[in-house]
Design a protein around this motif. Structure first.
Motif, PDB file in Angstrom:
ATOM      1  N   THR A  93       0.853  -1.186   0.000  1.00  0.00           N
ATOM      2  CA  THR A  93       0.000   0.000   0.000  1.00  0.00           C
ATOM      3  C   THR A  93       0.887   1.234   0.000  1.00  0.00           C
ATOM      4  N   PHE A  94       0.664   2.104  -0.965  1.00  0.00           N
ATOM      5  CA  PHE A  94       1.398   3.357  -1.120  1.00  0.00           C
ATOM      6  C   PHE A  94       0.439   4.490  -0.753  1.00  0.00           C
ATOM      7  N   ALA A  95       0.721   5.161   0.361  1.00  0.00           N
ATOM      8  CA  ALA A  95      -0.145   6.233   0.849  1.00  0.00           C
ATOM      9  C   ALA A  95       0.634   7.541   0.880  1.00  0.00           C
ATOM     10  N   VAL A  96       0.082   8.584   0.269  1.00  0.00           N
ATOM     11  CA  VAL A  96       0.670   9.905   0.356  1.00  0.00           C
ATOM     12  C   VAL A  96       0.010  10.598   1.542  1.00  0.00           C
ATOM     13  N   LYS A  97       0.852  11.218   2.365  1.00  0.00           N
ATOM     14  CA  LYS A  97       0.343  11.921   3.541  1.00  0.00           C
ATOM     15  C   LYS A  97       0.838  13.365   3.514  1.00  0.00           C
ATOM     16  N   GLU A  98       0.074  14.237   4.132  1.00  0.00           N
ATOM     17  CA  GLU A  98       0.430  15.652   4.182  1.00  0.00           C
ATOM     18  C   GLU A  98       0.445  16.128   5.624  1.00  0.00           C
ATOM     19  N   ASN A  99       1.161  17.236   5.844  1.00  0.00           N
ATOM     20  CA  ASN A  99       1.287  17.763   7.188  1.00  0.00           C
ATOM     21  C   ASN A  99       1.481  19.279   7.124  1.00  0.00           C
ATOM     22  N   THR A 100       1.204  19.936   8.222  1.00  0.00           N
ATOM     23  CA  THR A 100       1.434  21.378   8.315  1.00  0.00           C
ATOM     24  C   THR A 100       2.872  21.685   8.693  1.00  0.00           C
ATOM     25  N   ALA A 101       3.602  20.666   9.159  1.00  0.00           N
ATOM     26  CA  ALA A 101       5.011  20.815   9.542  1.00  0.00           C
ATOM     27  C   ALA A 101       5.855  19.828   8.741  1.00  0.00           C
ATOM     28  N   SER A 102       7.131  20.076   8.687  1.00  0.00           N
ATOM     29  CA  SER A 102       8.048  19.189   7.974  1.00  0.00           C
ATOM     30  C   SER A 102       8.355  17.980   8.855  1.00  0.00           C
ATOM     31  N   SER A 103       7.351  17.124   9.017  1.00  0.00           N
ATOM     32  CA  SER A 103       7.449  15.974   9.918  1.00  0.00           C
ATOM     33  C   SER A 103       6.550  14.854   9.427  1.00  0.00           C
ATOM     34  N   THR A 104       6.969  13.611   9.674  1.00  0.00           N
ATOM     35  CA  THR A 104       6.141  12.451   9.345  1.00  0.00           C
ATOM     36  C   THR A 104       5.268  12.030  10.520  1.00  0.00           C
ATOM     37  N   THR A 158      -2.192  13.780   7.750  1.00  0.00           N
ATOM     38  CA  THR A 158      -3.456  13.294   7.208  1.00  0.00           C
ATOM     39  C   THR A 158      -3.212  12.746   5.803  1.00  0.00           C
ATOM     40  N   ALA A 159      -4.106  11.897   5.363  1.00  0.00           N
ATOM     41  CA  ALA A 159      -3.966  11.242   4.064  1.00  0.00           C
ATOM     42  C   ALA A 159      -4.355  12.175   2.929  1.00  0.00           C
ATOM     43  N   VAL A 160      -3.645  12.061   1.829  1.00  0.00           N
ATOM     44  CA  VAL A 160      -4.018  12.696   0.572  1.00  0.00           C
ATOM     45  C   VAL A 160      -4.744  11.624  -0.227  1.00  0.00           C
ATOM     46  N   THR A 161      -5.935  11.929  -0.699  1.00  0.00           N
ATOM     47  CA  THR A 161      -6.725  10.933  -1.414  1.00  0.00           C
ATOM     48  C   THR A 161      -6.367  10.925  -2.894  1.00  0.00           C
ATOM     49  N   LEU A 162      -5.694   9.853  -3.311  1.00  0.00           N
ATOM     50  CA  LEU A 162      -5.365   9.686  -4.730  1.00  0.00           C
ATOM     51  C   LEU A 162      -6.628   9.268  -5.456  1.00  0.00           C
ATOM     52  N   ASP A 163      -6.786   9.725  -6.708  1.00  0.00           N
ATOM     53  CA  ASP A 163      -8.047   9.441  -7.392  1.00  0.00           C
ATOM     54  C   ASP A 163      -7.906   8.792  -8.766  1.00  0.00           C
ATOM     55  N   SER A 202       0.002  -1.606 -15.047  1.00  0.00           N
ATOM     56  CA  SER A 202       0.125  -2.775 -15.909  1.00  0.00           C
ATOM     57  C   SER A 202      -0.003  -4.061 -15.097  1.00  0.00           C
ATOM     58  N   VAL A 203      -0.149  -3.932 -13.776  1.00  0.00           N
ATOM     59  CA  VAL A 203      -0.403  -5.078 -12.899  1.00  0.00           C
ATOM     60  C   VAL A 203      -1.747  -4.835 -12.229  1.00  0.00           C
ATOM     61  N   SER A 204      -2.171  -5.734 -11.386  1.00  0.00           N
ATOM     62  CA  SER A 204      -3.490  -5.578 -10.767  1.00  0.00           C
ATOM     63  C   SER A 204      -3.434  -4.556  -9.641  1.00  0.00           C
ATOM     64  N   GLY A 205      -3.331  -3.286 -10.017  1.00  0.00           N
ATOM     65  CA  GLY A 205      -3.299  -2.200  -9.050  1.00  0.00           C
ATOM     66  C   GLY A 205      -4.654  -1.558  -8.933  1.00  0.00           C
ATOM     67  N   VAL A 206      -4.981  -1.119  -7.717  1.00  0.00           N
ATOM     68  CA  VAL A 206      -6.260  -0.474  -7.470  1.00  0.00           C
ATOM     69  C   VAL A 206      -6.056   0.714  -6.528  1.00  0.00           C
ATOM     70  N   ILE A 207      -7.032   1.603  -6.518  1.00  0.00           N
ATOM     71  CA  ILE A 207      -7.090   2.662  -5.516  1.00  0.00           C
ATOM     72  C   ILE A 207      -8.052   2.169  -4.441  1.00  0.00           C
ATOM     73  N   THR A 208      -7.554   2.064  -3.216  1.00  0.00           N
ATOM     74  CA  THR A 208      -8.383   1.647  -2.085  1.00  0.00           C
ATOM     75  C   THR A 208      -8.250   2.700  -1.000  1.00  0.00           C
ATOM     76  N   SER A 209      -9.371   3.277  -0.609  1.00  0.00           N
ATOM     77  CA  SER A 209      -9.382   4.344   0.400  1.00  0.00           C
ATOM     78  C   SER A 209      -8.393   5.457   0.064  1.00  0.00           C
ATOM     79  N   GLY A 210      -8.252   5.756  -1.221  1.00  0.00           N
ATOM     80  CA  GLY A 210      -7.382   6.840  -1.667  1.00  0.00           C
ATOM     81  C   GLY A 210      -5.917   6.482  -1.772  1.00  0.00           C
ATOM     82  N   ASN A 211      -5.567   5.206  -1.572  1.00  0.00           N
ATOM     83  CA  ASN A 211      -4.180   4.735  -1.647  1.00  0.00           C
ATOM     84  C   ASN A 211      -3.991   3.790  -2.829  1.00  0.00           C
TER      85      ASN A 211
END
Length: 161
Positions: free
Chosen positions: A54-65, A71-76, A81-90
């Motif tokens: 699962t590849f999740a992009v996250k965002e923050n107000t500070a330069s910190s993980t 919070t999550a960034v919702t990919l849309d 070329s493989v069986s990839g899907v978007i699940t819950s924005g990831n």
């Protein structure tokens, strides 16, 4: 005269080698100020059979993980070329017969779709382990040119004809 690619885009090493893990892998944090988008370029190593990544992009107000809580960034959209899907924005990919071994994953986030300044990538796995050879971060379309490359870039060349 049009500017060169490396005058409009910054490349940073987001993460170096991560060997055989089931733990979460986090990239470095990218500061989106002054750029229209951020692309995470992930080069996978060996991915064990049946691993679900699962590849999740996250965002923050500070330069910190971690602080304050990202919070999550919702990919849309996904093209795979493989069986990839978007699940819950990831992006979710499943290893089957070596389809992910030594492959590249690209995830681009337009800053207009973010609500916070900083972004980073989180990779997790279930069932089996995986390896990451590296994560590159490309920040694109600088609003002010030329940009200064990160200290990870030791040389940049071009043919400017």
């Amino acid at each position: 005269m049009a500017s060169l690619w490396h005058e409009r885009n910054v490349v940073t090493l987001g993460k170096d080698l991560v060997s055989d893990t089931t733990s979460e892998t986090l990239s470095a944090v990218a500061d989106g100020a002054g750029y229209d988008s951020t692309t995470f370029l992930v080069k996978l190593g060996d991915v064990d059979a049946a691993a679900v990544l699962t590849f999740a992009v996250k965002e923050n107000t500070a330069s910190s993980t971690s602080s304050p809580s990202p919070t999550a960034v919702t990919l849309d959209r996904i093209t795979s070329s493989v069986s990839g899907v978007i699940t819950s924005g990831n992006v979710v990919l499943t290893e089957s017969s070596g389809n992910l071994d030594d492959k590249i994953i690209l995830i681009t986030v337009k800053h207009s779709g973010q609500s916070k300044r900083y972004v980073f990538l989180s990779i997790t796995a279930t069932v089996e382990s995986y390896e990451v050879d590296f994560i590159g971060i490309i920040q694109s379309d600088a609003r002010v040119e030329p940009v200064t490359q990160s200290s990870d870039v030791v040389a940049s060349a071009s043919l400017a004809k």
